[in-house]
Design a protein around this motif. Structure first.
Motif, PDB file in Angstrom:
ATOM      1  N   LYS A  47       0.932  -1.064   0.095  1.00 46.46           N
ATOM      2  CA  LYS A  47       0.066   0.014   0.043  1.00 46.46           C
ATOM      3  C   LYS A  47       0.835   1.393  -0.091  1.00 46.46           C
ATOM      4  O   LYS A  47       1.738   1.320   0.712  1.00 46.46           O
ATOM      5  CB  LYS A  47      -0.904   0.094   1.184  1.00 46.46           C
ATOM      6  CG  LYS A  47      -1.957  -1.010   1.143  1.00 46.46           C
ATOM      7  CD  LYS A  47      -3.228  -0.675   1.504  1.00 46.46           C
ATOM      8  CE  LYS A  47      -4.396  -1.501   1.273  1.00 46.46           C
ATOM      9  NZ  LYS A  47      -4.828  -2.629   2.280  1.00 46.46           N
ATOM     10  N   SER A  48       0.301   2.216  -0.865  1.00 46.04           N
ATOM     11  CA  SER A  48       1.056   3.600  -0.780  1.00 46.04           C
ATOM     12  C   SER A  48       0.772   4.268   0.499  1.00 46.04           C
ATOM     13  O   SER A  48       0.035   4.074   1.317  1.00 46.04           O
ATOM     14  CB  SER A  48       0.647   4.391  -2.012  1.00 46.04           C
ATOM     15  OG  SER A  48      -0.588   4.975  -1.751  1.00 46.04           O
ATOM     16  N   HIS A  49       1.709   5.124   0.962  1.00 51.66           N
ATOM     17  CA  HIS A  49       1.485   6.002   1.998  1.00 51.66           C
ATOM     18  C   HIS A  49       0.123   6.591   2.026  1.00 51.66           C
ATOM     19  O   HIS A  49      -0.699   6.638   3.120  1.00 51.66           O
ATOM     20  CB  HIS A  49       2.596   6.958   2.005  1.00 51.66           C
ATOM     21  CG  HIS A  49       4.044   6.678   2.189  1.00 51.66           C
ATOM     22  ND1 HIS A  49       5.122   7.517   1.690  1.00 51.66           N
ATOM     23  CD2 HIS A  49       4.564   5.452   2.471  1.00 51.66           C
ATOM     24  CE1 HIS A  49       6.424   6.691   1.883  1.00 51.66           C
ATOM     25  NE2 HIS A  49       5.906   5.593   2.496  1.00 51.66           N
ATOM     26  N   SER A  50      -0.339   7.079   0.917  1.00 47.69           N
ATOM     27  CA  SER A  50      -1.499   7.891   0.991  1.00 47.69           C
ATOM     28  C   SER A  50      -2.782   6.811   1.302  1.00 47.69           C
ATOM     29  O   SER A  50      -3.722   7.151   1.740  1.00 47.69           O
ATOM     30  CB  SER A  50      -1.982   8.522  -0.483  1.00 47.69           C
ATOM     31  OG  SER A  50      -1.213   9.494  -0.738  1.00 47.69           O
TER      32      SER A  50
ATOM     33  N   GLU B   4      -5.323   6.988   4.507  1.00 45.52           N
ATOM     34  CA  GLU B   4      -6.708   6.817   4.240  1.00 45.52           C
ATOM     35  C   GLU B   4      -7.371   5.566   4.988  1.00 45.52           C
ATOM     36  O   GLU B   4      -8.301   5.666   5.873  1.00 45.52           O
ATOM     37  CB  GLU B   4      -7.132   6.567   2.829  1.00 45.52           C
ATOM     38  CG  GLU B   4      -7.970   7.587   2.150  1.00 45.52           C
ATOM     39  CD  GLU B   4      -8.045   7.650   0.618  1.00 45.52           C
ATOM     40  OE1 GLU B   4      -8.624   6.604   0.124  1.00 45.52           O
ATOM     41  OE2 GLU B   4      -7.339   8.471   0.298  1.00 45.52           O
TER      42      GLU B   4
ATOM     43  N   PRO C  65      -3.154  11.247   9.261  1.00 48.19           N
ATOM     44  CA  PRO C  65      -2.464  12.133   8.401  1.00 48.19           C
ATOM     45  C   PRO C  65      -1.206  11.310   7.664  1.00 48.19           C
ATOM     46  O   PRO C  65      -0.685  10.559   8.212  1.00 48.19           O
ATOM     47  CB  PRO C  65      -1.869  13.303   9.016  1.00 48.19           C
ATOM     48  CG  PRO C  65      -2.549  13.394  10.455  1.00 48.19           C
ATOM     49  CD  PRO C  65      -3.116  11.753  10.798  1.00 48.19           C
ATOM     50  N   LEU C  66      -0.859  11.615   6.538  1.00 50.85           N
ATOM     51  CA  LEU C  66       0.071  11.230   5.428  1.00 50.85           C
ATOM     52  C   LEU C  66       1.364  11.319   6.456  1.00 50.85           C
ATOM     53  O   LEU C  66       2.212  10.504   6.382  1.00 50.85           O
ATOM     54  CB  LEU C  66      -0.070  12.070   4.284  1.00 50.85           C
ATOM     55  CG  LEU C  66       1.234  11.432   3.386  1.00 50.85           C
ATOM     56  CD1 LEU C  66       1.095   9.969   2.755  1.00 50.85           C
ATOM     57  CD2 LEU C  66       1.298  12.359   2.211  1.00 50.85           C
ATOM     58  N   GLY C  67       1.646  12.533   7.121  1.00 46.06           N
ATOM     59  CA  GLY C  67       2.840  12.909   7.796  1.00 46.06           C
ATOM     60  C   GLY C  67       2.908  11.805   9.101  1.00 46.06           C
ATOM     61  O   GLY C  67       4.237  11.436   9.094  1.00 46.06           O
TER      62      GLY C  67
ATOM     63  N   LYS D 105       4.289   8.524   7.495  1.00 43.90           N
ATOM     64  CA  LYS D 105       5.714   8.567   7.248  1.00 43.90           C
ATOM     65  C   LYS D 105       6.625   8.611   8.470  1.00 43.90           C
ATOM     66  O   LYS D 105       7.619   7.916   8.509  1.00 43.90           O
ATOM     67  CB  LYS D 105       5.910   9.666   6.243  1.00 43.90           C
ATOM     68  CG  LYS D 105       5.538   9.555   4.944  1.00 43.90           C
ATOM     69  CD  LYS D 105       5.342  10.861   4.048  1.00 43.90           C
ATOM     70  CE  LYS D 105       6.586  11.038   3.396  1.00 43.90           C
ATOM     71  NZ  LYS D 105       6.590  12.056   2.785  1.00 43.90           N
TER      72      LYS D 105
ATOM     73  N   LEU E  19       6.809   5.125   9.904  1.00 42.08           N
ATOM     74  CA  LEU E  19       7.681   4.099   8.965  1.00 42.08           C
ATOM     75  C   LEU E  19       9.126   4.715   9.270  1.00 42.08           C
ATOM     76  O   LEU E  19       9.976   3.704   9.644  1.00 42.08           O
ATOM     77  CB  LEU E  19       7.505   4.539   7.610  1.00 42.08           C
ATOM     78  CG  LEU E  19       6.118   3.505   7.183  1.00 42.08           C
ATOM     79  CD1 LEU E  19       5.904   4.119   5.710  1.00 42.08           C
ATOM     80  CD2 LEU E  19       6.459   2.337   6.890  1.00 42.08           C
ATOM     81  N   ARG E  20       9.436   6.075   9.524  1.00 45.66           N
ATOM     82  CA  ARG E  20      10.933   6.338   9.698  1.00 45.66           C
ATOM     83  C   ARG E  20      11.308   5.757  11.351  1.00 45.66           C
ATOM     84  O   ARG E  20      12.358   5.366  11.354  1.00 45.66           O
ATOM     85  CB  ARG E  20      10.860   7.905   9.399  1.00 45.66           C
ATOM     86  CG  ARG E  20      10.849   8.427   8.474  1.00 45.66           C
ATOM     87  CD  ARG E  20      11.404   9.884   8.400  1.00 45.66           C
ATOM     88  NE  ARG E  20      10.285  10.718   8.835  1.00 45.66           N
ATOM     89  CZ  ARG E  20       9.517  11.606   8.186  1.00 45.66           C
ATOM     90  NH1 ARG E  20       9.770  11.245   6.882  1.00 45.66           N
ATOM     91  NH2 ARG E  20       8.526  12.086   8.553  1.00 45.66           N
TER      92      ARG E  20
END
Ligand SMILES: [Zn+2]
Lengths: 191, 216
Positions: free
Chosen positions: A156-159, A163, A168-170, A173, A176-177
């Protein structure tokens, strides 16, 4: 670390080394017996991964065969000191999934096959580091493990993850970081 | 080449996981071709995938699958000569990108997009956009935000925005929370590769006017 855990991790490391050694010798031996052993171990894992990636079971079976055929054909590209058998086979299976999705989108163009010359590719200093990661994934906080699984297992993509989880997308990320840096920190310890 | 802006770890993980759009994959691979720092991290991110593969709950293959693959091994040896010859990259075009547009930026069929801006659209299918932009000095790209991630990699020249100054090889790896307005900051043109997860949204009146026209 308790003695039981230490023994379990030691055993896991031995197994991993054995699979990597077997794969490394495959380009020399071209042994179908060895290949069969690799197949019995890895094919069901590759199939599970491809199903989680979102492929129907029948397609997953077919893609697994193609991935394992690639293991046989490309064995000469595998370098024991640079990656474990599991990591190398993971990238082959992943590429099969990406190629299939691309073909399904009915594309007229072709992206260059991602295959950096294995000699020129810059790997980490010691492939040994990767052996320290196994326990670390299990120790990740739930929120980080969740985004890691959605990304790696389901592609799955970040977006999409943002969803799905309603965050939030941030945050996707940064989780994950955090997971990445924790896993890396774990590689560094127990030198 | 001195690279000072790199890919986000989260982007390298998405690359390893096979979770990037085609355009973003192309951009990431192009940066990796030039950047040893990110190559190491990309490798580490793949190791996570390998670890997850060995931990996964296996799914039995159907009966006879081993026999059927053993029957396919002979004659399946890789024929190296059959491989298409790779287009070599150049000082301005990393090899993965050269496979698609060739190695000479000036030979690309640029199309005019607006005053001082030309582009080349890869027209990859699926979500998101991927294109090359060629921007004349002093021109700024309208203020915009984006849904999803946006990656920009500089191939020629440089530009500046709220985040910093970006030169050849540098990547701006931004997500939707960052509103930015890049401007070409030297006397020479800037060519960059840009890839997004979803279409760009321009903000403000200029943006609304420019959007249908730029169509990014
Ligand atoms: Zn980099």
């Amino acid at each position: 670390m308790t003695a039981a855990v230490a023994i379990a991790e030691q055993k896991k490391k031995k197994e991993r080394d054995a699979w990597s050694d077997l794969l490394a010798s495959l380009s020399e031996t071209r042994s179908k017996v060895d290949f069969s052993r690799l197949y019995e171990h890895f094919a069901p894992r590759v199939k599970a991964y491809i199903i989680r990636f979102g492929m129907p079971v029948a397609a997953a079976e077919e893609l697994t065969q193609e991935s394992m055929l690639a293991v046989w054909r490309k064995a000469h590209l595998y370098t024991r000191s640079k990656a474990s058998a599991s990591t190398w086979i993971f990238t082959l299976a992943r590429n099969q999934c990406i190629d299939r999705l691309r073909r399904e989108k009915a594309v007229e163009y072709e992206l260059p096959e991602e295959e950096i010359d294995p000699d020129q590719r810059h790997y980490g200093e010691h492939a040994v580091l990767e052996e320290r990661m196994s326990g670390a994934i299990a120790k990740l906080p739930e929120a980080q493990a969740q985004v890691l699984y959605l990304s790696y297992y389901e592609g799955k993509s970040h977006s999409e993850i943002s969803e799905q989880l309603g965050i939030p997308l941030g945050s996707v990320k940064s989780r994950l970081r955090l997971a990445f840096s924790k896993l890396k920190a774990h590689w560094g310890e127990e030198e | 080449m001195k690279i000072s802006h790199h890919l986000d770890d989260a982007t390298l993980m998405a690359r390893a996981a096979g979770a990037l759009s085609d355009g973003m994959t192309l951009l990431v691979d192009s940066h990796l071709h030039w950047c040893k720092t990110c190559q190491t991290k990309a490798w580490e991110a793949e190791c996570i995938g390998g670890e997850l593969l060995s931990d996964i709950q296996p799914q039995a293959m159907s009966e006879g699958s081993l026999d059927s693959i053993l029957g396919m091994l002979d004659g399946s040896e890789e024929v190296v000569a059959e491989r298409a010859v790779k287009v070599k990259g150049s000082a301005e075009v990393p090899e993965p990108l050269a496979q698609i547009v060739g190695s000479d930026l000036d030979a690309i069929e640029w199309k005019r997009l607006g005053p001082g801006v030309q582009h080349y659209d890869f027209n990859f299918p699926g979500e998101g956009a991927c294109r090359l932009l060629r921007i004349q000095p002093g021109v700024s790209v309208p203020h915009h935000t984006h849904k999803g991630n946006e990656l920009t990699m500089i191939l020629r020249g440089s530009y500046s925005d709220d985040v910093g100054r970006f030169c050849q090889g540098d990547v701006a790896d931004l997500d939707e929370e960052i509103k930015h307005q890049p401007i070409v900051d030297t006397g020479s043109e800037c060519i960059c590769l840009i890839a997004t997860e979803a279409p760009l949204k321009f903000t403000g009146i200029m943006g609304r006017l420019a959007q249908p026209f730029i169509g990014l």
